[in-house]
Write a protein that holds these residues in place. Sequence first.
Motif, PDB file in Angstrom:
ATOM      1  N   GLY A  76       0.819  -1.210   0.000  1.00 41.46           N
ATOM      2  CA  GLY A  76       0.000   0.000   0.000  1.00 41.46           C
ATOM      3  C   GLY A  76       0.847   1.251   0.000  1.00 41.46           C
ATOM      4  N   SER A  77       0.303   2.287   0.597  1.00 36.45           N
ATOM      5  CA  SER A  77       0.975   3.585   0.581  1.00 36.45           C
ATOM      6  C   SER A  77       1.576   3.939   1.938  1.00 36.45           C
ATOM      7  N   ASN A  78       1.903   2.945   2.709  1.00 35.82           N
ATOM      8  CA  ASN A  78       2.487   3.196   4.024  1.00 35.82           C
ATOM      9  C   ASN A  78       3.836   3.891   3.907  1.00 35.82           C
ATOM     10  N   LEU A  79       4.121   4.727   4.893  1.00 33.93           N
ATOM     11  CA  LEU A  79       5.391   5.427   4.953  1.00 33.93           C
ATOM     12  C   LEU A  79       6.382   4.646   5.807  1.00 33.93           C
ATOM     13  N   TYR A  80       7.657   4.888   5.576  1.00 37.86           N
ATOM     14  CA  TYR A  80       8.699   4.388   6.457  1.00 37.86           C
ATOM     15  C   TYR A  80       8.715   5.346   7.643  1.00 37.86           C
ATOM     16  N   GLU A  81       8.186   4.895   8.762  1.00 39.50           N
ATOM     17  CA  GLU A  81       7.905   5.745   9.923  1.00 39.50           C
ATOM     18  C   GLU A  81       9.074   5.809  10.916  1.00 39.50           C
ATOM     19  N   PRO A  82       9.046   6.816  11.797  1.00 40.62           N
ATOM     20  CA  PRO A  82      10.118   6.976  12.796  1.00 40.62           C
ATOM     21  C   PRO A  82      10.296   5.768  13.714  1.00 40.62           C
ATOM     22  N   ASP A  83       9.225   5.071  14.063  1.00 45.36           N
ATOM     23  CA  ASP A  83       9.382   3.915  14.947  1.00 45.36           C
ATOM     24  C   ASP A  83      10.213   2.822  14.275  1.00 45.36           C
ATOM     25  N   ARG A  84      10.044   2.658  12.979  1.00 45.72           N
ATOM     26  CA  ARG A  84      10.845   1.674  12.234  1.00 45.72           C
ATOM     27  C   ARG A  84      12.311   2.131  12.157  1.00 45.72           C
ATOM     28  N   PHE A  85      12.535   3.429  12.004  1.00 45.17           N
ATOM     29  CA  PHE A  85      13.902   3.941  11.971  1.00 45.17           C
ATOM     30  C   PHE A  85      14.581   3.733  13.325  1.00 45.17           C
ATOM     31  N   PHE A  86      13.839   3.921  14.411  1.00 48.66           N
ATOM     32  CA  PHE A  86      14.370   3.622  15.743  1.00 48.66           C
ATOM     33  C   PHE A  86      14.797   2.152  15.786  1.00 48.66           C
ATOM     34  N   ASP A  87      13.937   1.251  15.283  1.00 45.76           N
ATOM     35  CA  ASP A  87      14.260  -0.179  15.272  1.00 45.76           C
ATOM     36  C   ASP A  87      15.506  -0.461  14.431  1.00 45.76           C
ATOM     37  N   TYR A  88      15.669   0.267  13.320  1.00 39.97           N
ATOM     38  CA  TYR A  88      16.868   0.116  12.491  1.00 39.97           C
ATOM     39  C   TYR A  88      18.116   0.492  13.293  1.00 39.97           C
ATOM     40  N   LEU A  89      18.075   1.638  13.954  1.00 36.86           N
ATOM     41  CA  LEU A  89      19.224   2.070  14.755  1.00 36.86           C
ATOM     42  C   LEU A  89      19.526   1.071  15.868  1.00 36.86           C
ATOM     43  N   LYS A  90      18.491   0.590  16.533  1.00 40.71           N
ATOM     44  CA  LYS A  90      18.661  -0.354  17.639  1.00 40.71           C
ATOM     45  C   LYS A  90      19.271  -1.667  17.137  1.00 40.71           C
ATOM     46  N   ALA A  91      18.766  -2.171  16.023  1.00 42.67           N
ATOM     47  CA  ALA A  91      19.226  -3.465  15.512  1.00 42.67           C
ATOM     48  C   ALA A  91      20.624  -3.405  14.908  1.00 42.67           C
ATOM     49  N   ASN A  92      20.986  -2.279  14.320  1.00 41.51           N
ATOM     50  CA  ASN A  92      22.212  -2.224  13.534  1.00 41.51           C
ATOM     51  C   ASN A  92      23.323  -1.344  14.107  1.00 41.51           C
ATOM     52  N   LEU A  93      22.973  -0.374  14.920  1.00 42.03           N
ATOM     53  CA  LEU A  93      23.983   0.569  15.417  1.00 42.03           C
ATOM     54  C   LEU A  93      23.993   0.706  16.932  1.00 42.03           C
ATOM     55  N   ASP A  94      23.273  -0.128  17.619  1.00 44.57           N
ATOM     56  CA  ASP A  94      23.117   0.006  19.067  1.00 44.57           C
ATOM     57  C   ASP A  94      24.460   0.124  19.790  1.00 44.57           C
TER      58      ASP A  94
END
Length: 167
Positions: A51-69
């Motif tokens: 659909g037209s969902n956006l890449y939201e801030p909560d997902r970006f937080f999860d990216y930082l946590k998973a990859n750069l913690d």
Amino acid sequence: LLDCYPLSPVVATILGPVSKRKFGQNERSIFSFLASAEPFAFSEYLLARQGSNLYEPDRFFDYLKANLDQAILASSDGHRWAQACEAVSRVESRESATTIHLYLIKTIALLDLFRMQSGLHAEQKLLCHIALKPQQKIKEALEALMCWSVIIFKKHLNAFAIFSGSD
């Protein structure tokens, strides 16, 4: 910011300041976030997007946590990042927490952590706008997060921030 679609305008605004931070020796570029196959990265999102969902801030937080913690913890932002992660963890452990609580705590954590570089503050009006939920639901969720002692309201900023105290 319209040209950044499907990145949320908040993520698009924060992405530059995040990419300029030096997280130990593992400094990451915008290119890494956009093109890597890391968990929660933008390319992974695009493959699974519906659909037209956006890449939201909560997902970006999860990216930082998973990859750069670990790199963020070792940086000058480490203490504040640890407080943000602790706040998110405390919300996740609550039985009464909903997806809107998690969305808000992760978004507030990002906005609070990078507010000096991005110029964005976790104002209620902004949170209501980006969460696409009725204002009353956002207000109730913010009140719950304050009651749970994971966020505070900073009057001088007219914005919410991660609560740095303890229970």
